[in-house]
Motif scaffolding. Structure first.
Motif, PDB file in Angstrom:
ATOM      1  N   UNK A  49       0.836  -1.200   0.000  1.00 19.02           N
ATOM      2  CA  UNK A  49       0.000   0.000   0.000  1.00 19.02           C
ATOM      3  C   UNK A  49       0.871   1.250   0.000  1.00 19.02           C
ATOM      4  N   UNK A  50       0.467   2.206  -0.784  1.00 18.07           N
ATOM      5  CA  UNK A  50       1.168   3.478  -0.895  1.00 18.07           C
ATOM      6  C   UNK A  50       0.462   4.480   0.014  1.00 18.07           C
ATOM      7  N   UNK A  51       1.211   5.169   0.848  1.00 13.64           N
ATOM      8  CA  UNK A  51       0.631   6.174   1.744  1.00 13.64           C
ATOM      9  C   UNK A  51       0.610   7.522   1.038  1.00 13.64           C
ATOM     10  N   UNK A  52      -0.583   8.091   0.917  1.00 13.94           N
ATOM     11  CA  UNK A  52      -0.756   9.415   0.326  1.00 13.94           C
ATOM     12  C   UNK A  52      -1.103  10.385   1.438  1.00 13.94           C
ATOM     13  N   UNK A  53      -0.402  11.496   1.459  1.00  9.21           N
ATOM     14  CA  UNK A  53      -0.578  12.507   2.510  1.00  9.21           C
ATOM     15  C   UNK A  53      -1.028  13.801   1.863  1.00  9.21           C
ATOM     16  N   UNK A  58     -10.128  18.608   3.372  1.00  4.96           N
ATOM     17  CA  UNK A  58     -10.898  18.823   2.143  1.00  4.96           C
ATOM     18  C   UNK A  58     -10.224  18.154   0.950  1.00  4.96           C
ATOM     19  N   UNK A  59      -8.900  18.209   0.894  1.00  2.00           N
ATOM     20  CA  UNK A  59      -8.178  17.553  -0.202  1.00  2.00           C
ATOM     21  C   UNK A  59      -8.245  16.033  -0.045  1.00  2.00           C
ATOM     22  N   UNK A  60      -8.250  15.560   1.189  1.00  2.00           N
ATOM     23  CA  UNK A  60      -8.343  14.120   1.439  1.00  2.00           C
ATOM     24  C   UNK A  60      -9.667  13.574   0.910  1.00  2.00           C
ATOM     25  N   UNK A  61     -10.741  14.316   1.118  1.00  2.00           N
ATOM     26  CA  UNK A  61     -12.050  13.895   0.629  1.00  2.00           C
ATOM     27  C   UNK A  61     -12.034  13.770  -0.888  1.00  2.00           C
ATOM     28  N   UNK A  89      -3.822   9.950   4.543  1.00  2.00           N
ATOM     29  CA  UNK A  89      -3.592  10.630   5.820  1.00  2.00           C
ATOM     30  C   UNK A  89      -3.593  12.139   5.618  1.00  2.00           C
ATOM     31  N   UNK A  90      -3.965  12.835   6.674  1.00  2.00           N
ATOM     32  CA  UNK A  90      -3.900  14.297   6.679  1.00  2.00           C
ATOM     33  C   UNK A  90      -2.817  14.694   7.661  1.00  2.00           C
ATOM     34  N   UNK A  91      -1.854  15.423   7.163  1.00  2.00           N
ATOM     35  CA  UNK A  91      -0.792  15.976   8.008  1.00  2.00           C
ATOM     36  C   UNK A  91      -0.416  17.334   7.451  1.00  2.00           C
ATOM     37  N   UNK A  92      -0.538  18.374   8.254  1.00  2.00           N
ATOM     38  CA  UNK A  92      -0.104  19.685   7.764  1.00  2.00           C
ATOM     39  C   UNK A  92       1.379  19.632   7.415  1.00  2.00           C
TER      40      UNK A  92
END
Length: 139
Positions: A49-53, A58-61, A89-92
């Motif tokens: 699995x590739x982790x996308x951050x 809003x961008x995650x949705x 994942x959401x990370x500033x």
């Protein structure tokens, strides 16, 4: 140095993985609208699995809706045929900017007026508040 980085050791493997992640990020960003692509970062690859951050929910949705298409496009890229899905994942990425503190200046004349008002007020709480305001006057 290049022999060390390209070699069979642990550092060489790490460098190859970093290059693969960089390729995946560039490829996926190219598949997305510009406003979304600039907020996409590939964080790693683990257990197929590739982790996308992304930096905002809003961008995650929006990325959630794009997953099937992005996975299909990623499989076109050599070396990523085995990717089975994404972990989102959401990370500033950048720390949020602290609000600019506004400082206001109280002229001495205004402080004198506040002090004289405080002297004429009977309410102790209002009197203390006026005196506290007057104490912020410019020296």
């Amino acid at each position: 140095m290049s022999r060390l980085l390209e070699g069979q050791g642990e550092l060489g493997s790490l460098m190859r993985t970093a290059r693969l992640i960089e390729r995946a990020q560039a490829h996926l960003r190219a598949q997305l609208p510009a406003e979304l692509g600039e907020h996409l970062y590939v964080g790693g690859f683990r257990q197929g699995r590739l982790t996308l951050i992304t930096d905002r929910a809003t961008w995650l949705t929006r990325l959630r809706y794009e997953q099937p298409r992005l996975l299909k496009r990623l499989h076109e890229l050599t070396g990523f045929e085995a990717v089975s899905g994404f972990d989102l994942k959401v990370r500033p990425v950048r720390p949020p900017k602290a609000p600019i503190r506004q400082t206001r200046h109280l002229p001495a004349r205004a402080a004198d007026e506040l002090s004289s008002c405080a002297a004429d007020v009977d309410d102790p709480r209002l009197k203390r508040a006026l005196e506290r305001l007057a104490s912020h006057a410019e020296s």
